[in-house]
Design an enzyme around this catalytic site. Structure first.
Site, short mmCIF file in Angstrom:
data_model
loop_
_atom_site.label_atom_id
_atom_site.label_comp_id
_atom_site.label_asym_id
_atom_site.label_seq_id
_atom_site.Cartn_x
_atom_site.Cartn_y
_atom_site.Cartn_z
N SER A 36 40.73 47.89 33.62
CA SER A 36 41.19 47.64 35.00
C SER A 36 42.00 46.35 35.13
CB SER A 36 39.98 47.59 35.94
OG SER A 36 39.03 46.61 35.50
N GLY A 73 37.92 50.96 33.86
CA GLY A 73 36.60 51.38 33.38
C GLY A 73 36.54 51.64 31.89
N ASN A 102 34.31 45.83 29.80
CA ASN A 102 33.40 46.86 30.31
C ASN A 102 32.24 47.12 29.36
OD1 ASN A 102 34.62 47.60 32.86
ND2 ASN A 102 36.30 48.45 31.68
N ASP A 183 35.31 41.24 44.72
CA ASP A 183 34.23 41.54 43.77
C ASP A 183 34.03 40.41 42.76
OD1 ASP A 183 36.40 41.79 42.06
OD2 ASP A 183 36.20 43.95 41.80
N HIS A 186 37.93 41.18 39.48
CA HIS A 186 39.31 41.60 39.28
C HIS A 186 40.30 40.63 39.93
CE1 HIS A 186 37.00 45.40 38.86
NE2 HIS A 186 37.85 45.58 37.85
#
Length: 211
Positions: A36, A73, A102, A183, A186
């Site tokens: 991502s 992801g 991830n 979040d 990111h």
């Protein structure tokens, strides 16, 4: 008769030379294999650092085309499954590997992550591509020992495999609330030019060496 035979020979030579000529005219390719952070999570693709790289290359007069093979992801395991097809399709001159985050979020053991990253590097190099490895850090709340072992993977692999490394891809971005999405994981739109700045010196050096 001699004239006709010479003409036929010319056509045969021309036909056999077509693939070589076509390949010579193809633009060199840079493949980005990431998650991502490179897929442009929650932002327009045109605003992501990979597209900014495309624009930078054009501005600097480099003929390269950038292929973004990143999927939000993705883990190193999923990258390994996808990489051979991407290499076959695009025959990249340089592969930028931005994976591992991830895996860490899922608690994958650092040594397992390192093995997969090693395979990604080896697979890329066997195809004839140069590799640029982007180092990732995770928050210390995952445990200082784990976080350090994970981060150390990148420098160790760069040394062992003799590939170029950007030690910390999110340098000057990670932990800065103004440059991160809500979040806290990111980067936002404002961070994308900084991400490009973080990799550009190493990448440009590789492009020049390859040329």
């Amino acid at each position: 008769m001699k004239m006709k035979l010479a003409w036929i020979l010319f056509l045969v030579v021309a036909v056999f030379n077509l693939p070589t000529t076509a390949k010579a005219q193809e633009k060199p390719t840079i493949l980005v294999l990431g998650d991502s952070l490179s897929a442009g999570y929650n932002i327009d693709v045109e605003q992501g650092w990979v597209e900014l790289l495309n624009q930078k290359l054009q501005q600097e007069g480099y003929p390269h085309t950038v292929i973004n093979g990143s999927i939000s992801g993705d883990t190193t395991t999923q990258g390994l499954l996808r990489l051979p097809t991407l290499l076959e399709q695009h025959d990249p001159e340089i592969v930028i590997i931005e994976l591992g985050g991830n895996d860490a979020l899922r608690g994958t053991p650092p040594n397992a992550i390192k093995r997969n990253l090693s395979k990604l590097i080896d697979t890329s190099k066997r195809s004839g591509a140069e590799v640029l490895l982007l180092g990732i850090q995770i928050p210390p709340n995952y445990g200082q020992r784990y976080a350090q072992a994970f981060f150390d993977n990148y420098a160790q692999l760069a040394n062992e495999k003799k590939v170029k490394l950007v030690p910390f891809f999110l340098e000057n971005v990670g932990g800065n609330d103004e440059l991160m999405q809500d979040d806290g994981i990111h980067p936002n739109v404002k961070a994308q030019p900084i991400l490009l700045e973080n990799i550009w010196p190493q990448l440009e050096a590789q492009i020049k060496n390859a040329g």
